[in-house]
Design a protein around this motif. Structure first.
Motif, PDB file in Angstrom:
ATOM      1  N   LEU A  99       0.869  -1.175   0.000  1.00 46.29           N
ATOM      2  CA  LEU A  99       0.000   0.000   0.000  1.00 46.29           C
ATOM      3  C   LEU A  99       0.904   1.223   0.000  1.00 46.29           C
ATOM      4  CD1 LEU A  99      -2.790   1.311   0.232  1.00 46.29           C
ATOM      5  CD2 LEU A  99      -2.670   1.008   2.696  1.00 46.29           C
ATOM      6  N   GLU A 100       0.991   1.867  -1.146  1.00 45.01           N
ATOM      7  CA  GLU A 100       1.823   3.048  -1.303  1.00 45.01           C
ATOM      8  C   GLU A 100       1.028   4.286  -0.886  1.00 45.01           C
ATOM      9  OE1 GLU A 100       4.897   2.774  -2.150  1.00 45.01           O
ATOM     10  OE2 GLU A 100       5.118   0.919  -3.330  1.00 45.01           O
ATOM     11  N   HIS A 101       1.726   5.404  -0.710  1.00 49.79           N
ATOM     12  CA  HIS A 101       1.023   6.644  -0.409  1.00 49.79           C
ATOM     13  C   HIS A 101       0.235   7.141  -1.618  1.00 49.79           C
ATOM     14  CE1 HIS A 101       2.575   7.322   3.630  1.00 49.79           C
ATOM     15  NE2 HIS A 101       3.761   6.916   3.198  1.00 49.79           N
ATOM     16  N   ASP A 102       0.715   6.836  -2.803  1.00 50.71           N
ATOM     17  CA  ASP A 102       0.045   7.249  -4.029  1.00 50.71           C
ATOM     18  C   ASP A 102      -0.839   6.107  -4.522  1.00 50.71           C
ATOM     19  OD1 ASP A 102       0.014   9.177  -6.495  1.00 50.71           O
ATOM     20  OD2 ASP A 102       0.362   7.168  -7.310  1.00 50.71           O
ATOM     21  N   MET A 214      -8.240   2.385   3.180  1.00 50.75           N
ATOM     22  CA  MET A 214      -8.463   3.668   2.510  1.00 50.75           C
ATOM     23  C   MET A 214      -7.979   4.839   3.354  1.00 50.75           C
ATOM     24  SD  MET A 214      -9.566   3.140  -0.523  1.00 50.75           S
ATOM     25  CE  MET A 214      -8.592   1.634  -0.608  1.00 50.75           C
ATOM     26  N   VAL A 215      -8.102   4.747   4.672  1.00 51.79           N
ATOM     27  CA  VAL A 215      -7.513   5.784   5.523  1.00 51.79           C
ATOM     28  C   VAL A 215      -5.999   5.810   5.299  1.00 51.79           C
ATOM     29  CG1 VAL A 215      -6.997   6.421   7.908  1.00 51.79           C
ATOM     30  CG2 VAL A 215      -9.325   5.832   7.262  1.00 51.79           C
ATOM     31  N   GLY A 216      -5.398   4.611   5.194  1.00 57.50           N
ATOM     32  CA  GLY A 216      -3.969   4.546   4.895  1.00 57.50           C
ATOM     33  C   GLY A 216      -3.637   5.130   3.540  1.00 57.50           C
ATOM     34  N   GLN A 217      -4.498   4.838   2.545  1.00 51.30           N
ATOM     35  CA  GLN A 217      -4.262   5.369   1.211  1.00 51.30           C
ATOM     36  C   GLN A 217      -4.390   6.884   1.174  1.00 51.30           C
ATOM     37  OE1 GLN A 217      -3.743   3.308  -2.245  1.00 51.30           O
ATOM     38  NE2 GLN A 217      -2.614   5.125  -1.637  1.00 51.30           N
TER      39      GLN A 217
END
Length: 537
Positions: A99-102, A214-217
């Motif tokens: 899970l990347e920031h982008d 999704m919060v992480g994304q």
């Protein structure tokens, strides 16, 4: 004497105290431990050069929650740090879901697991864009979330209505199989769902997995610079700047109740502390009901209900001080702050089945935090401060593995379980063991020693399964912070909306106290108590 006495200086207690202080109340917080923070603390107990978080470490809900955002803790010294990647799930064959920031980078990598999986991930991201913030607001609001429900219903209908709801209420295994061709996306969602006690086959596991992913994304899964204790320190500084007080080493023995109303508390030393407007309890429901509040001051039905209160699973944790970064075979895992360890979905199901049948899992699903990767201040350059935890049964009936772990958590059990966790890491990162400088083992009984609200390391204040959520949390009733005792409010994770460092339980309790202290509260209090008796006679 104070307007409000807050019992417990965990994050929910401190958030509640801050909200009350913002309203002009004189607030005193009493904490049994020698320092504030509850599960949000850090120390140098593993190695003097390494900062280790005692319990919680990453705070996706801390940056996403409206209650925490409203406090603007960055103005009080809090600095958030983020790892280069949010989350990784390495597999034995060398592949790694990241899970990347982008979101586009996440999607591109997931396409390597299955054709079209990148677009499937982006669909989930667009669903978050449509309804995510409204879902989060509704979940964290006092129940029923009237104000949050109307805009959520409108946007959810535009996003797909009942079809979306059906998908999110599905078990995460089912959802993953329907949405993705390969294992990458489902593993990111299932691992996130397992941060609660939502297993791959649990109804509504998808909504929790999607929400955390999704919060992480969107926000990342950040950590406080310098350790988890810096989040607590910012909460305390903010409270003190508004005239509030925190007294540590002051255990509360009882809540003083007269005529059905909480008047204050009595400490273990016999000191009486008067609360003019209310008592806010950041303690677990079993500690409050029949503990701090005598059964004689509570409805008879509550005692029977509380016998059915269900804790989430016990926890076993190891902290390590490493001489270097973990040598993951999958390069993607090296950049992530959080790493999920399991060979795949079927292994997660076996792990879940072991827990459900009271056996110590043979192949534990583990959450691992690479803290120096996320925050370079945690240890000397070139080293790594690391922890990993897994869940075990509260009552061990047997060991699904070969080591004969009994659940007594004596030296044999601790050593065997720590070895099992280290074996899990070593299989995915050969050479890991050679880097260990020091380690600290925290077995289930140890958690309660430094936080009475974590019996055996039950991190969520009670199970997050649907039978103990919403109007059923902590027992059948309104699912609100109000208690059967007027002027007493439950602010811990045992109250709706439950576990996670989001501050909503504390904020909801504080707002309930403010509402009941207002002129309109003279009508609100008896109305809510009557409705509670109607719903849970």
């Amino acid at each position: 004497m104070a307007d409000a006495v807050v019992v417990g200086a965990g994050p929910n207690g401190l958030v509640a105290a801050n909200v009350l202080a913002d309203a002009g109340w004189d607030v005193e917080v009493l904490e049994a431990q020698p320092e504030p923070g509850g599960a949000v603390r850090s120390d140098r107990g593993v190695h003097p050069d390494f900062v280790s978080d005692r319990c919680s470490a990453f705070y996706p809900l801390g940056v996403a929650s409206p209650a925490m955002r409203a406090l603007e803790l960055e103005r009080h010294g809090l600095r958030w740090r983020r790892a280069p990647a949010v989350l990784a799930h390495p597999l034995p064959d060398g592949r790694c879901a990241v899970l990347e920031h982008d979101r586009d980078a996440t999607a591109e990598a997931l396409d390597g697991f299955g054709a079209g999986d990148g677009e499937a991930w982006l669909r989930l991201c667009r669903l978050w864009d449509d309804i995510g913030e409204d879902v989060l607001r509704a979940l964290l609001s006092p129940f029923p979330p009237v104000r949050a429900t109307v805009p959520l219903a409108v946007r959810a209908r535009r996003a797909g209505g009942l079809r979306v709801l059906r998908s999110l209420l599905a078990p995460v295994r089912t959802f993953g199989e329907q949405e993705f061709a390969g294992p990458g996306g489902p593993l990111l969602l299932a691992g996130s769902a397992l941060h609660t006690d939502m297993f791959p086959e649990t109804t509504a596991g998808s909504v929790f997995g999607w929400l955390l992913a999704m919060v992480g994304q969107t926000y990342g899964w950040p950590v406080p610079e310098g350790g988890a204790g810096e989040l607590t320190a910012a909460l305390v500084r903010r409270l003190e700047s508004r005239g509030g007080r925190v007294r540590c080493g002051v255990p509360v023995a009882s809540v003083v109740v007269r005529g059905g109303r909480a008047l204050g508390v009595r400490t273990a030393s016999g000191e009486a502390v008067r609360a003019v407007k209310g008592v806010v309890a950041d303690v677990s429901a079993p500690v409050l009901y029949g503990g701090l509040v005598d059964w004689a001051d509570l409805p008879s039905t509550l005692r029977a209900d509380l016998r059915r209160f269900e804790w989430d699973h016990a926890t076993f944790k190891v902290d390590w001080a490493l001489s270097g970064p973990i040598p993951w075979a999958s390069p993607g895992a090296r950049r992530a702050g959080t790493v999920h360890l399991s060979p795949g979905m079927d292994a997660m199901t076996r792990y879940s089945a072991d827990l459900a049948t009271g056996r110590v899992p043979a192949e534990p699903f583990a959450l691992l935090g690479q803290m120096t990767t996320a925050d370079p201040t945690r240890s000397p350059a070139g080293t790594e401060s690391v922890w990993a935890y897994t869940h075990v049964p509260h009552r061990v009936k047997g060991d699904a593995g070969p080591d004969g772990i009994t659940g007594r958590w004596d030296e044999h059990d601790r050593a065997a379980m720590a070895t099992r966790l280290e074996d899990t890491v070593e299989r995915l990162a050969p050479g890991f063991r050679a880097l260990i400088l020091d380690r600290r083992v925290t077995a289930p009984p140890d958690f309660q020693d430094h936080n009475a609200s974590l019996p055996n390391g039950a991190l969520n204040g009670g199970t997050a399964l649907l039978h103990q959520q919403l109007v059923f949390r902590p027992v059948p009733g309104l699912g609100r912070a109000e208690t059967p005792v007027a002027g007493l409010y439950l602010a811990s994770a045992s109250a709706h909306p439950g576990g996670g460092v989001h501050g909503a339980c504390g904020a909801n309790a504080a707002r309930a106290a403010l509402a009941h202290a207002s002129p309109a509260g003279r009508l609100l209090t008896p109305t809510l108590h009557a409705l509670t008796r109607f719903l849970a006679p």
